[in-house]
Each structure stands twice: as C-alpha cells, then as structure tokens.
Scaffold this active site. Structure first.
Site, PDB file in Angstrom:
ATOM      1  N   CYS A  16       0.795  -1.231   0.000  1.00  0.00           N
ATOM      2  CA  CYS A  16       0.000   0.000   0.000  1.00  0.00           C
ATOM      3  C   CYS A  16       0.828   1.281   0.000  1.00  0.00           C
ATOM      4  O   CYS A  16       0.261   2.371   0.059  1.00  0.00           O
ATOM      5  CB  CYS A  16      -0.984  -0.045   1.159  1.00  0.00           C
ATOM      6  SG  CYS A  16      -1.979  -1.553   1.074  1.00  0.00           S
ATOM      7  N   HIS A  36      -2.623   8.065   6.138  1.00  0.00           N
ATOM      8  CA  HIS A  36      -2.878   6.732   5.576  1.00  0.00           C
ATOM      9  C   HIS A  36      -4.238   6.260   6.089  1.00  0.00           C
ATOM     10  O   HIS A  36      -5.027   5.742   5.313  1.00  0.00           O
ATOM     11  CB  HIS A  36      -1.741   5.790   5.962  1.00  0.00           C
ATOM     12  CG  HIS A  36      -1.791   4.486   5.247  1.00  0.00           C
ATOM     13  ND1 HIS A  36      -1.840   4.397   3.872  1.00  0.00           N
ATOM     14  CD2 HIS A  36      -1.826   3.200   5.697  1.00  0.00           C
ATOM     15  CE1 HIS A  36      -1.898   3.117   3.512  1.00  0.00           C
ATOM     16  NE2 HIS A  36      -1.897   2.382   4.591  1.00  0.00           N
ATOM     17  N   HIS A  41      -9.952   1.952   0.732  1.00  0.00           N
ATOM     18  CA  HIS A  41      -8.498   1.774   0.675  1.00  0.00           C
ATOM     19  C   HIS A  41      -8.143   1.222  -0.709  1.00  0.00           C
ATOM     20  O   HIS A  41      -8.411   0.060  -1.004  1.00  0.00           O
ATOM     21  CB  HIS A  41      -8.041   0.820   1.786  1.00  0.00           C
ATOM     22  CG  HIS A  41      -6.550   0.764   1.927  1.00  0.00           C
ATOM     23  ND1 HIS A  41      -5.690   1.389   1.045  1.00  0.00           N
ATOM     24  CD2 HIS A  41      -5.751   0.154   2.850  1.00  0.00           C
ATOM     25  CE1 HIS A  41      -4.440   1.167   1.420  1.00  0.00           C
ATOM     26  NE2 HIS A  41      -4.454   0.424   2.515  1.00  0.00           N
TER      27      HIS A  41
END
Lengths: 401, 262
Positions: A165, A293, A327
């Site tokens: 990620c 994040h 996400h």
C-alpha cells in the site's frame, strides 16, 4: 538526514476512484462529503463488506491496438489515463523531450492478478489456461507498467514498484532520483489497483475488513473497505514549469517489525516523515495539511494518530480520506497525492469522513469536517505490509521553504 | 547518455546448480562445482522464520546474506532494492486455486506472504534495517531495471545499496505463462565510493541500441529458464573483474555496463 532537494514541477495529474472519474468529480465529492463506498457487489462469491468500486470500468474498451492487454486492471488504467487531458500532456512532453527521456514508474500491489484468478476459475479440461487467457504479459506483476508504456509510447526507464500500500507513493521518490541524476528529463508516475478476490478474501482472512463503510480514526472503527483506483502525475524539472505545483520532498523507511502489523511506536512512519521534512527543508509547523494513511484498521490508526500528535502543532490539519474512496491499496499513494494537490489548489481540507465518534487518541489536528483555508504545503502518508513506509511533501507554485 | 559509476563490494548467487558466486567462478573455469543441496539455507533468518518462510523468501535472503557478508557491511545500514519478475509463483498458484474453489478458506499467512515485497520485508525484519526498502518488477528486464533503480539510489543518496533479483520455479498451470522452470537468485552490494571491499567498478549508461550479451556455453540456456538469470552476463564479467556487457533495462532500453578493476 538527506540534503534538501530541488523541487520538481507537477505539470499534470489525475485520479479516478469510487468518488468519480477525474479531478472535477473528485473535488465535488470531497466538497459535498459524499462517499463512494457501496455494499460489495464484486466478489465471485458473497462477502459481507463495503467496497469502493469505480463505475464504468466494464464499459471501458481498450483501443483495438491494445486489446492483447485486456483485463480489469488495464481497463481501469486506460479509463484513468483518459481523464483531465492527461494523455495530451504526456504526448506534449514526449514531443518535447523524446520518448526515451521520460521514465514510467507505476505502483501496484496486485497488478492484473484478477485475470490470473479468472484463468484459474475456468481452466481447460486438461487443467491448463484457456486459449484467451494464454497472455503471459497480463499474468505478471509488470502487466500495468508494460501496458501503460505501450499505451503512452514511452521508451525510457520503465519500472513497477510493488510494496503493497505504499507502492504509488514511492514512485515519486524513484522518479526524483532519475531526474536529479539526468538519466531522464521527466517522469510519468502513478498507480492502479483493481478489486479482485485475492485482496477481498485475503484481507478478510486477516480479519481486517469491516462489514460496514470504513470509519478511519473513529473510536469504534472495525476495519478497512477495499477499493480500486487509478491515478497518474507528470513530473518535470521546476525550471521547465515554474508556475506548477511542486513535489518538495519525500521520505522512505522500513519498520523492521512485522509483515502485516505496523511498528507499535510508528518508528518507520516517523523516519519517513522526518526524512521528508528534511529533504523538503520544512519545519513540521509549516505543514498546513496532512493526508493520512488512515485505513480504519485498529492498529494503523492508533499508531498514526499518535505520530500526528507528537510531530505536528495543532495548526496543522490532518484527515484520512479513505471514508470517501475506500483503501485503494497500491493506488492509495497517487490518489491521496491528488487529494493533497487539490487541497492546495482549492484551499479545501477534506473532513475525515466516517469518524463520527473520534477516537480520543486523536489530537486537535484532526479535521473531522471540511474546512476552507489556504494550503501552501500538504503531506501524504502511505504505509504498506512488510513495514514499508513512504511520505510525500507537496507545495503550491512558487512556495520556497 | 553520460555514464554513472558505482562500486561492487559483494556478490551473492544461488541456483540448484550453483550454491554461491565461487561456484560460478569454478564452473566458468571448466570445473564441476558441487550442486546446492535442497532449499537455500537463508541463515540470516531466525530459525523459526526459516522453517515457515516460503522458498521465494529463502532464495532472496540467501543471496542477500552472501553479498552482504562479502561486503563486510552492516546489513542494517543498506537501502534495499529487491527485484523479481514473477514474485512467489507457488503462492500465486495456491491463492488462485483456492479462490477458484473455496475463497473463504484462504490462508491469512499465505496472503500476507503474497505481497511482492514479502522477501524484502522479511529481510529488513531479520536485519533490523530501517533504511528505505523497495520491491520492483519489470518482466524479463527485472534485473536490469532493478540495477538502474539501485544505481540511482546509490548515486542520488550517496549510500550503499543491496540489490537482489530472484525468481523461484513455477508449476502448472501458471508455469505455462511464466516459463520459469528453475530457481535463480543473485545479489550485489553497491557503493558510491571505492573502498577496501571493492571488487570492481561499474560504469553504467542507458542505450537505445539493444544488444543481448552472449553467455559462456555452460550458462547458455539459463536466461530462458528464469528471468532473473538475465543478470548472468554481468555476473560472468564479475568473475573476470573487467569487460563490457549489456542488459535490458526495459522493453526498449538497454543498460550498458563497463566494468573495471579498481
């Protein structure tokens, strides 16, 4: 600590996610606090969760000359490339610098693994791939970058960065090094990840998926919402475009702690942040906005909120935008870079959508609702499995630290 | 394009036929090196991690450990670039087969080991390395593209970098599209300045003239069997410590390497 870098110009950028195709749609969703999450209608067998699915991927045919690259991930890449005049900007750069003088650096966590999953769902009677799936290039991690290199007719350095990620944040760092060393004159960076069973059932097996829309930094958050997105940016030397938005700095660091859990003290995240500020020549107090994040996983948000509290004064505004997009995994870096750039361009601090009952660990830096204010400097955090951390610093045109 | 220079301080190598760089040297001298035994030892990993780790991690850690030991550097100080054309093929095969049959039964451990940066993740954990680390791919050009990434990190940051490029063998049905029939991994420790551990200097330049360097006879077919074996022209030159070779850095871009003693 790194020496400060010469800023790079961001002469074009674009993002396509569950909140819309291109920057205008993205800004509209942010301004109106409109989430793009929906109940899961994607996985091959039912899975009770919410997802960030991009509308229209199924209807996005690749041009006939690119049909060998057909798969959901490359369709989404093509859809993303066609927003905000990005293709034309790259074409102009190619004409100016030459195809071999532009690097292509793309991040992805799973590339077109969805196509490999499909091949396994419909194997031949003899156990082999069906004829239409016998396309080696789409069953490899480099599928996305190889496709985009072909689509953009770029012939310079071409690399896939796949650090889960943090992938499409790290592409900015690699591009800066190639430009700084004079190996290229410009770089197309970005990332694409698409919904597939691997990530839906994989994160589900890790018990990291929420049955509801994700709630970053909420006291009762209970997991992430998996999503897909595509985003790209064009980077050039600042003297080629002194009036453009700027990449001021970046930082990368490793947790050296655990494969799927962040360091409890946010060690790697903090190293990446300090590295970014040093390279950008910034004090933390100069940061107006930080796009976190903020996945809505229990641990990530706890560690990241503590980092915000100890690293920034309360005038710095902070939020996660995963309540909007979900996400987007390997595409999160570029999508959130685009949001940080829009924060600068439009003076919009997007509210931390989904955080209705803020976790008490969150400091006064958190913007729970949209705020309008001038933003000169914006950061973006991206953290990945394997303890892989990246941070980016952006600034408005003409800003000098 | 102007050339850039870095210094090789350590070399790692593992394949079923060659247990290390010394074995390559002996093969090219016309001798018959002792083949590797079983799985890569990966002694850098703690014993319980070593027992559980997939072969892709063992292979990368083995060659990384060899190269760092040769360099004499502290692994914790090295930025890491780990390249692989296909990632962990047995895990991809397991994931896709399980998802096709019983997706809810997917193993969480196999899933987090499926990320392309699993080997570099385990390496940084085992060596307590907080330096920047990355995992990259570029199809058949993964070694050359990874080398370019590593060289640019060495030069831009003026720091030593560990480069690893490795792929394990695949099995059907995935093998039909990866063509990866045997394991191969290699590693280099690269530094910005010459030093006591320097083995050779590499002057690196990009070129649009694409030439595939020939390989000595015993290695002739290795590149077909594993994309990471594209490193062999450079590794064979390192046996001599001098000479020129060319690798693919991308589909349409070459990396010319001029090697010299220091």
């Amino acid at each position: 600590m790194p020496v400060s870098m010469t800023p790079l110009a961001i002469t074009a950028y674009t993002a396509t996610s569950a909140i819309g195709h291109g920057l205008t749609a993205q800004l509209d969703a942010l301004q109106h606090s409109r989430s793009g999450l929906r109940p899961n209608d994607f996985s091959s067998t039912p899975l009770d969760c919410w997802i960030g699915r991009v509308d229209g991927v199924e209807d996005t045919a690749l041009p006939a000359t690119l049909s060998a690259w057909e798969c959901r991930n490359n369709r989404l890449a093509w859809l993303g490339l066609n927003q905000d005049g990005f293709l034309d900007r790259v074409q102009a750069a190619r004409a100016r610098y030459g195809a071999t003088r532009i690097a292509l650096l793309l991040g992805t966590s799973t590339a077109s693994i969805g196509a490999t999953e499909e091949a396994y769902r419909r194997l031949d009677a003899d156990g082999g791939f069906a004829d239409d799936m016998l396309r080696p290039a789409i069953h490899a991690p480099h599928s996305l970058a190889a496709f985009v290199a072909t689509a953009l007719a770029l012939e310079g350095p071409c690399l896939t960065i796949s650090t889960a990620c943090s992938s499409s944040a790290k592409v900015f760092a690699s591009a800066e090094r190639l430009i700084q060393l004079g190996l290229v004159d410009a770089a197309v960076v970005g990332g694409v990840d698409t919904l597939c069973d691997s990530v839906l059932f994989g994160f589900n097996a890790l018990e990291l998926v929420s049955p509801e829309p994700c709630r970053p930094f909420d006291a009762s958050r209970n997991g992430i919402s998996i999503a897909e997105a595509a985003g790209f940016a064009l980077l050039e030397r600042i003297d080629a475009a002194p009036d453009a938005l700027q990449l001021l700095g970046y930082g990368e660091a490793s947790d050296a702690h655990h494969m799927s859990t962040p360091h409890p003290d946010g060690l790697g995240a903090e190293l990446a942040l300090r590295d970014t500020l040093a390279r950008a020549g910034l004090d933390a107090a100069q940061v107006d906005y930080i796009n976190l994040h903020g996945t809505a996983s229990l641990k990530n948000d706890e560690v990241e909120a503590a980092l915000v509290s100890r690293a920034f004064p309360t005038r710095t505004r902070a939020s996660s935008t995963k309540g909007f997009t979900g996400h987007t995994l390997g595409a999160a870096g570029i999508v959130e870079a685009a949001i940080a750039l829009q924060a600068i361009e439009h003076g919009l601090i997007p509210g931390n959508l989904g955080g209705d009952t803020p976790d008490p660990i969150c400091g006064a830096q958190f913007a729970w609702r949209n705020e309008q204010q001038r933003v000169d400097v914006a950061l973006s955090n991206s953290f990945g499995f394997g303890g892989n951390n990246a941070c980016l610093a952006f600034a408005r045109a003409g800003f000098a630290a | 394009m102007s050339a850039r220079r870095v210094y090789v301080e350590g070399i790692g190598l593992w394949s079923p036929q060659l247990a290390d760089f010394a074995a390559l040297r002996s093969l090219l001298a016309g001798l018959m090196p002792t083949p590797s035994t079983g799985r890569p030892a990966a002694a850098t990993l703690p014993p319980n991690e070593r027992r559980r780790a997939p072969e892709s991690v063992l292979l990368a850690v083995e060659v990384a450990g060899q190269a760092v030991a040769m360099s004499g550097r502290d692994a914790a100080t090295l930025a890491c670039v780990f390249a692989s054309s296909h990632g962990d093929q047995p895990i991809t095969d397991y994931m896709c087969a399980t998802l096709a049959q019983a997706p809810a039964e997917l193993s969480p451990t196999r899933f987090h080991n499926s990320v392309h940066n699993a080997p570099v993740g385990y390496w940084t954990i085992a060596t307590d390395c907080h330096a920047p680390s990355t995992a990259v791919a570029a199809q058949r050009a993964s070694f050359g593209a990874g080398l370019l990434e590593a060289v640019s990190l060495v030069l831009a940051e003026q720091r030593a970098v560990l480069l690893v490029c490795s792929d394990t063998a695949g099995s059907a049905p995935l093998l039909e599209v990866t063509g990866c029939t045997q394991s191969f991994g290699c590693a280099l420790v690269l530094a910005p300045e010459p030093g006591a551990a320097t083995i050779a200097s590499l002057q690196v330049s990009l070129t649009t003239t694409r030439i595939l360097s020939a390989l000595p006879e015993p290695l002739a077919d290795w590149r077909d069997a594993n994309a990471s074996a594209a490193a062999l022209p450079l590794l064979a030159r390192l046996v001599e410590g001098r000479g020129r070779c060319q690798l693919d850095a991308a589909a349409t871009l070459g990396l010319q390497i001029d090697m010299d003693h220091v």
